[in-house]
Design a protein around this motif. Sequence first.
Motif, PDB file in Angstrom:
ATOM      1  N   HIS A  83       0.939   4.723  -3.197  1.00  0.00           N
ATOM      2  CA  HIS A  83      -0.333   4.614  -3.730  1.00  0.00           C
ATOM      3  C   HIS A  83      -0.685   3.807  -1.851  1.00  0.00           C
ATOM      4  O   HIS A  83      -1.093   3.644  -1.309  1.00  0.00           O
ATOM      5  N   GLN A 141       1.376  -7.137  -7.252  1.00  0.00           N
ATOM      6  CA  GLN A 141       0.259  -5.533  -8.078  1.00  0.00           C
ATOM      7  C   GLN A 141       2.070  -4.666  -7.253  1.00  0.00           C
ATOM      8  O   GLN A 141       1.035  -3.742  -8.091  1.00  0.00           O
ATOM      9  N   SER A 201      -0.392  -1.754  -8.711  1.00  0.00           N
ATOM     10  CA  SER A 201      -0.839  -1.053 -10.745  1.00  0.00           C
ATOM     11  C   SER A 201      -2.449  -1.582 -10.657  1.00  0.00           C
ATOM     12  O   SER A 201      -3.783  -0.380 -11.607  1.00  0.00           O
ATOM     13  N   ASP A 202      -3.021  -1.376  -9.183  1.00  0.00           N
ATOM     14  CA  ASP A 202      -4.459  -1.549  -9.359  1.00  0.00           C
ATOM     15  C   ASP A 202      -4.296  -0.822  -7.705  1.00  0.00           C
ATOM     16  O   ASP A 202      -4.681  -1.008  -6.018  1.00  0.00           O
ATOM     17  N   LYS A 250      -6.924  -1.845  -4.324  1.00  0.00           N
ATOM     18  CA  LYS A 250      -6.427  -3.173  -3.897  1.00  0.00           C
ATOM     19  C   LYS A 250      -5.071  -2.611  -3.185  1.00  0.00           C
ATOM     20  O   LYS A 250      -4.300  -3.024  -2.447  1.00  0.00           O
TER      21      LYS A 250
END
Length: 415
Positions: free
Chosen positions: A65, A90, A230-231, A234
Motif C-alpha cells: 500500500h 492506519q 487499514s484503508d 488513504k
Amino acid sequence: MIRGLEFRIGLRYTRARRKNNFISFISLTSMLGIALGVTALITVLSVMNGFEKELRERILGMAAHTSLLGLEDTLPRWREVAETAMENDQVLGAAPYIEGQGMLSSGDQAFGVMIRGIDPAEERNVSEVSEQMVEGELEALNQTRFGIVLGTELASRLGAGLGDKVTLMIPKGSVTPAGLVPRMKRFTVVGLFEVGMYEFDSGLALLSLRDSGKLFRMGDEVTGVRLRLSDMFKAPEVSREIANDSNRAFRVTDWTRQHANFFSAIQMEKRVMFIILMLIVAVAAFNIVSTMVMVVTDKESDIAILRTLGERPRDILAIFIVQGTVIGVVGTLLGVLGGISLALNVETLIPAIEQLFDTQFLSADIYYINAVPSDMRWSDVTMIAGVSLVLSLLATIYPAWKGSRVQPAESLRYE
C-alpha cells in the motif's frame, strides 16, 4: 405547481384510446428503451467495477500500500524507520525487502526477473503471497540455504519444479582473475505461488532477506520497508503523515503513484462506457419528443375545450409534462430494477449461460480472471437514475410548451 386536476388528466393521456394505439405503442417503446438503457448501464458499470476491484486486490496482494525507500539505493537503519511508521494508527504491518533485477536460467531457458528478498514471517503482515502458495511453503526460504520461490508461470517457462535447481545471475559484477564477470548463484526451488496477475506470476522471484542481502552485498541494509494500511484508499494521506512526522531520511511512495497509469486507464474506460451507454438512454428519452408531439396534435380539440373552461396555458403545460414524466419515471424504475437484479446475479447467470451453451466467455488458458465479477455501487445507480430522469424531463418540455400555445378558436374551427 401541478394541481390534482392536471395530474389526473396527464395520467389519463398516458393511456391512449383505442383509435390512438399507435401513439400508445410509441410511448411503450420509449419506456422500454429507457428501461433497457438504464439496465445495460447499471450492469456494465457494475461489471467494470468488479474487474477493477478484482485487479486492484490481486495487484495489492503482492504490492505494498505504501513503501518507504532510501534516498539512495538502500535504506539504512530500516528498523527505526519501520518503528516510526508503525506509530501511525492506519498502519497494520511493516516488512523490509530487498529488490533488484536478475536473470534466471534452467537448462537452455533464461528469463529476466524481478528479485525480491523478504522475511517470510514479516511478509504475512503486508502481502497475501503466503496464502497464494500452490506448492511448498513461504517459510521454507528461511529453512533452506539459498532457496527460491517462483511464480507458476515463470516456473513453467523455465521447466522447473519443486526441488529443482535454477541459476540466478544479477547485473552486479565480481572481480575474478579472469576479469569482471556477472555474479551468479545456484538456488533450489522451494515453493511456487500464483496470485493471478501475469506481471507477478511470470516475472517475480522471492528470496529470503538473508540470501538476497548476501547476493546483492547489502549487509544489514535493505531497499525499503513495505507497509499495509487499514484503508488502502488513504495511502496518499498516510504517506504524507509519515513523511511529515519523520526526519525525512527516506522517501515515501504509495500504490496510487506506482500504478497510477493502470487505474487511470480503467477510470477513463468507465467514463467512456458511461457516455456511450447513456446515449441509449438519451435516444429513448428523446423518443418522448415524437410521442408528445403526436399527443399534442391529437389532443388539440381537448386542449381548446379545457382552455374555454378556464384552464390557463401553464395548466396545459403541466398536463403534458406529467404525461412525459410518467413515461420517463416508469422506464427509469423498470431499468433500475432490471439493472440491480442483473448486477447482483451476474456472477450466477454467466456460469449458467456458459453451461447452457457449452462455452466459456473468459477462458482460463488466456485470462487469469476467468469469471465475470460484479461490484454494484449505489452511487452509480443513483447517478444513472438521476440522469435518465433529467433527460426524460428535458425531452418533455418543448412538446408541452407547444401544447400550451394552442389557440382554442383555431382548434375548434372545423369541429
